[in-house]
Design an enzyme around this catalytic site. Sequence first.
Site, short mmCIF file in Angstrom:
data_model
loop_
_atom_site.label_atom_id
_atom_site.label_comp_id
_atom_site.label_asym_id
_atom_site.label_seq_id
_atom_site.Cartn_x
_atom_site.Cartn_y
_atom_site.Cartn_z
N ARG A 88 0.84 -1.20 0.00
CA ARG A 88 0.00 0.00 0.00
C ARG A 88 0.87 1.25 0.00
O ARG A 88 1.99 1.24 0.50
CB ARG A 88 -0.92 0.01 1.22
CG ARG A 88 -2.12 -0.93 1.09
CD ARG A 88 -3.05 -0.86 2.29
NE ARG A 88 -2.41 -1.42 3.46
CZ ARG A 88 -1.88 -0.73 4.45
NH1 ARG A 88 -1.92 0.61 4.43
NH2 ARG A 88 -1.31 -1.33 5.46
N TYR A 216 -1.48 -3.65 -6.63
CA TYR A 216 -1.33 -4.31 -5.33
C TYR A 216 -2.66 -4.37 -4.57
O TYR A 216 -3.42 -3.40 -4.53
CB TYR A 216 -0.27 -3.58 -4.48
CG TYR A 216 -0.24 -4.14 -3.08
CD1 TYR A 216 0.34 -5.39 -2.85
CD2 TYR A 216 -0.86 -3.49 -2.02
CE1 TYR A 216 0.31 -5.95 -1.58
CE2 TYR A 216 -0.89 -4.04 -0.75
CZ TYR A 216 -0.31 -5.28 -0.53
OH TYR A 216 -0.36 -5.84 0.72
N LYS A 225 -9.62 -2.59 1.60
CA LYS A 225 -9.31 -1.44 2.45
C LYS A 225 -10.11 -0.19 2.03
O LYS A 225 -10.56 0.58 2.86
CB LYS A 225 -7.82 -1.14 2.42
CG LYS A 225 -6.93 -2.33 2.77
CD LYS A 225 -7.09 -2.79 4.19
CE LYS A 225 -6.03 -3.84 4.52
NZ LYS A 225 -6.12 -4.29 5.92
N HIS A 245 -10.75 -2.47 11.46
CA HIS A 245 -9.63 -3.28 10.97
C HIS A 245 -9.37 -4.39 11.99
O HIS A 245 -8.36 -4.36 12.70
CB HIS A 245 -8.41 -2.36 10.81
CG HIS A 245 -7.24 -2.98 10.12
ND1 HIS A 245 -5.96 -2.50 10.22
CD2 HIS A 245 -7.17 -4.03 9.28
CE1 HIS A 245 -5.15 -3.24 9.49
NE2 HIS A 245 -5.84 -4.17 8.91
N SER A 267 -1.49 -3.69 10.17
CA SER A 267 -1.14 -4.62 9.11
C SER A 267 0.16 -5.35 9.45
O SER A 267 1.13 -4.73 9.90
CB SER A 267 -0.98 -3.88 7.78
OG SER A 267 -2.22 -3.34 7.40
N CYS A 269 0.72 -7.46 11.84
CA CYS A 269 0.96 -7.57 13.29
C CYS A 269 0.22 -8.74 13.92
O CYS A 269 0.01 -8.77 15.13
CB CYS A 269 0.61 -6.27 13.99
SG CYS A 269 1.72 -4.92 13.58
N ASP A 296 -9.34 -9.86 8.92
CA ASP A 296 -8.84 -8.51 8.63
C ASP A 296 -9.85 -7.39 8.88
O ASP A 296 -9.47 -6.31 9.31
CB ASP A 296 -8.38 -8.45 7.16
CG ASP A 296 -7.48 -7.26 6.86
OD1 ASP A 296 -6.54 -7.01 7.64
OD2 ASP A 296 -7.72 -6.56 5.86
N ARG A 386 2.16 -12.22 -0.67
CA ARG A 386 0.82 -12.54 -0.16
C ARG A 386 0.25 -13.79 -0.81
O ARG A 386 0.65 -14.19 -1.90
CB ARG A 386 -0.13 -11.37 -0.49
CG ARG A 386 0.26 -10.04 0.15
CD ARG A 386 -0.32 -9.94 1.51
NE ARG A 386 0.12 -8.75 2.24
CZ ARG A 386 -0.52 -8.27 3.30
NH1 ARG A 386 -1.63 -8.84 3.73
NH2 ARG A 386 -0.05 -7.22 3.95
P1 GDP Z 1 -1.79 -9.48 9.75
O1 GDP Z 1 -1.31 -8.77 8.55
O2 GDP Z 1 -2.17 -8.54 10.86
O3 GDP Z 1 -2.88 -10.46 9.44
O4 GDP Z 1 -0.55 -10.32 10.37
P2 GDP Z 1 -0.13 -11.86 10.19
O5 GDP Z 1 -0.95 -12.76 11.05
O6 GDP Z 1 -0.08 -12.19 8.74
O7 GDP Z 1 1.33 -11.83 10.80
C1 GDP Z 1 2.31 -10.91 10.37
C2 GDP Z 1 3.66 -11.33 10.88
O8 GDP Z 1 3.65 -11.37 12.32
C3 GDP Z 1 4.06 -12.72 10.43
O9 GDP Z 1 5.45 -12.71 10.12
C4 GDP Z 1 3.82 -13.59 11.65
O10 GDP Z 1 4.66 -14.71 11.69
C5 GDP Z 1 4.08 -12.63 12.80
N1 GDP Z 1 3.29 -12.98 14.01
C6 GDP Z 1 1.98 -13.25 14.07
N2 GDP Z 1 1.59 -13.58 15.33
C7 GDP Z 1 2.70 -13.52 16.09
C8 GDP Z 1 2.96 -13.76 17.48
O11 GDP Z 1 2.08 -14.08 18.28
N3 GDP Z 1 4.25 -13.56 17.91
C9 GDP Z 1 5.24 -13.18 17.04
N4 GDP Z 1 6.47 -13.01 17.54
N5 GDP Z 1 5.04 -12.97 15.73
C10 GDP Z 1 3.79 -13.13 15.25
P1 PGA Z 2 -3.08 -6.45 6.03
O1 PGA Z 2 -3.30 -5.48 4.81
O2 PGA Z 2 -1.61 -6.48 6.21
O3 PGA Z 2 -3.80 -5.74 7.14
O4 PGA Z 2 -3.61 -7.80 5.73
C1 PGA Z 2 -3.47 -5.89 3.51
C2 PGA Z 2 -3.16 -4.74 2.57
O5 PGA Z 2 -2.25 -3.97 2.86
O6 PGA Z 2 -3.83 -4.63 1.57
MN MN Z 3 -3.57 -10.40 7.39
#
Ligand code: GDP
Ligand code: PGA
Ligand code: MN
Length: 602
Positions: A88, A216, A225, A245, A267, A269, A296, A386
């Site tokens: 983004r 993207y 989004k 979100h 994002s 996290c 999400d 992704r």
């Molecule tokens: P989203 O974009 O918020 O859905 O985040 P994701 O679930 O895809 O995770 C993003 C990154 O954070 C990835 O590299 C995960 O491995 C990492 N991550 C997710 N949960 C945890 C956790 O509980 N602890 C740690 N240390 N890393 C995490």
């Molecule tokens: P996300 O965002 O990391 O919260 O899944 C997706 C996006 O940037 O489009």
């Molecule tokens: Mn995600």
Amino acid sequence: MNAISHDVAKQPAVAPGSEGSKLAALNAWVAEVAALTKPDAIHWCDGSDAENAALIAQMQADGTLIKLNETTHPNSYLHRSHPDDVARVEHLTFVCTTKQDDAGPNNHWMAPADGHAKMDALFDGCMKGRTMYVIPYCMGPIDSPLSRCGVEITDSPYVVANMRIMTRMGAAPLARIEREGKFVRGLHSIGELDPERRFIMHFPEELTIKSFGSGYGGNALLGKKCHALRIASHQARSEGWLAEHMLILGLENPQGETHYIAAAFPSACGKTNLAMLIPPEGYRADGWKVWTVGDDICWMRPGADGRLYAINPEAGFFGVAPGTSAKSNPNALKSIQSNTIFTNVGVTADNQPWWEGLDDGQQPVTDWRGNAYDAAKGPAAHPNSRFTVSARQCPSYSPEAENAAGVPISAIVFGGRRPSLVPLVFEARDWTHGVLVGAAMGSETTAAATGAVGVMRRDPMAMKPFCGYNFADYFTHWLSFDQAGAKLPKIFHVNWFRKGDDGSFLWPGFGENLRVLEWMIQRVKGEAGSVETPIGHLPKDDEINLDGVELTDEARAKLFGFEREGWQAEFASIGDYLDEYGPRMPQALKDEQQRIAKALQN
Ligand code: GDP
Ligand code: PGA
Ligand code: MN
């Protein structure tokens, strides 16, 4: 109705095929866009398997998609984006409201007339030689009163294929749009993928989006989004609901009760991971289970009983690939074994998708740009690579995700990447305090947006890049849910990312996060105590089950401790942040910040 579409068809500048619906306003808009963008052809998407197969074949022929190993990953494809188009672009994303103050300091702003002029100049003739696709879609279960529809016009078949996975798309949404007469208009073109000619503009007062120059996900899949957060948050404010979100999960205990939790993390996290959590061994044996409703976005509104009811407006996952493994997120890994589009991952010698942290013992031979893999030149997969996959393929997908009434929310969780100060979990005293906890959220930036990674910034409710209006008004809207008769969820804050002196994570995270969720539901049911501190309720010693978790003394102290001096500085900074919004910031929130700042002095 027919007569009206016939009239549209007779207008001179109208391309053939623009009379594809029974709704005059939709036909007229499609005709107007065609007159501006001048496509060679117009295709109204019906969402059928045949249509999808034809698009995939066409994209394979022109190199947009590369077929992956059919034995290991049936019906799955790799897309390599332009190397400058991988995330983004917050600096190029605008909210165009009549009054600048309505967009707020949290958004880049342009006057609507200027925004339209700028975008229409870019769109002028941009689809010459291309097909224009008209995608009717529904955000949320097709029969839900909480759902909202939109139409995206795009010149990218990759966008069509992804929208088909991420939304309910085609004939059924078109029928609903024709019935309701109201829909969000999203106009998208990849243009020349030139970062100098790239803008994502929102016109919330007109329920309109114009996006140019990027393919993207977050910039181009306009249902996600752009619609489900930026436009929807604006709409939700006027209609009395919330567009957030947040992931939504159902936590089932051994007694078979399921509590639903919504959690807002910025994002990259941990939303997708938490939404698909697999409980630790012992918990599994006892019968604990996590059900995935969404990973999400969450739309919620008060029901007749005063509780908040939530739906996931999406139908698929657009997840971060790196770090996804059989160990970290087995449900995600199982989901993406077939019928998946991978974007910007590496490839193995036998044509399987590969990314850092997959940990399956294989090695990449090609990187995300299509070059021979060379570890010295960077990762095989882009850090923001992704997967796009239907939610129905997720083993933990909740049957309740299709419930038109939504699921009742018991707890709301805020959290971010906080290497220092912030403990593993605390609970807000009440709704107003909870809104402040959300408003004061901070997190380190990630690869999900272009720009520096690892920089601390305030990201209220994980909505900094996504709130379609002034944050001060947004907090006022949140506070307004605290009404007589309301049975609001408890609000918590978590931090999975606290680091030790050696820079490593102190909490094991992932499946072990269940222990924290368990405590939250005990709190909701009044079954666990807490330690009162100025920042909120911390868990009492031993009330979070840590059996089988090895923590150093440093980890215990930092994950469960309260650092008064650090919090004094944090609250001074929160006060400065609220002041940036001037008199529009609700007094109740400023009072809450003052109260806590004062308590921290004692
Ligand atoms: P989203 O974009 O918020 O859905 O985040 P994701 O679930 O895809 O995770 C993003 C990154 O954070 C990835 O590299 C995960 O491995 C990492 N991550 C997710 N949960 C945890 C956790 O509980 N602890 C740690 N240390 N890393 C995490
Ligand atoms: P996300 O965002 O990391 O919260 O899944 C997706 C996006 O940037 O489009
Ligand atoms: Mn995600």
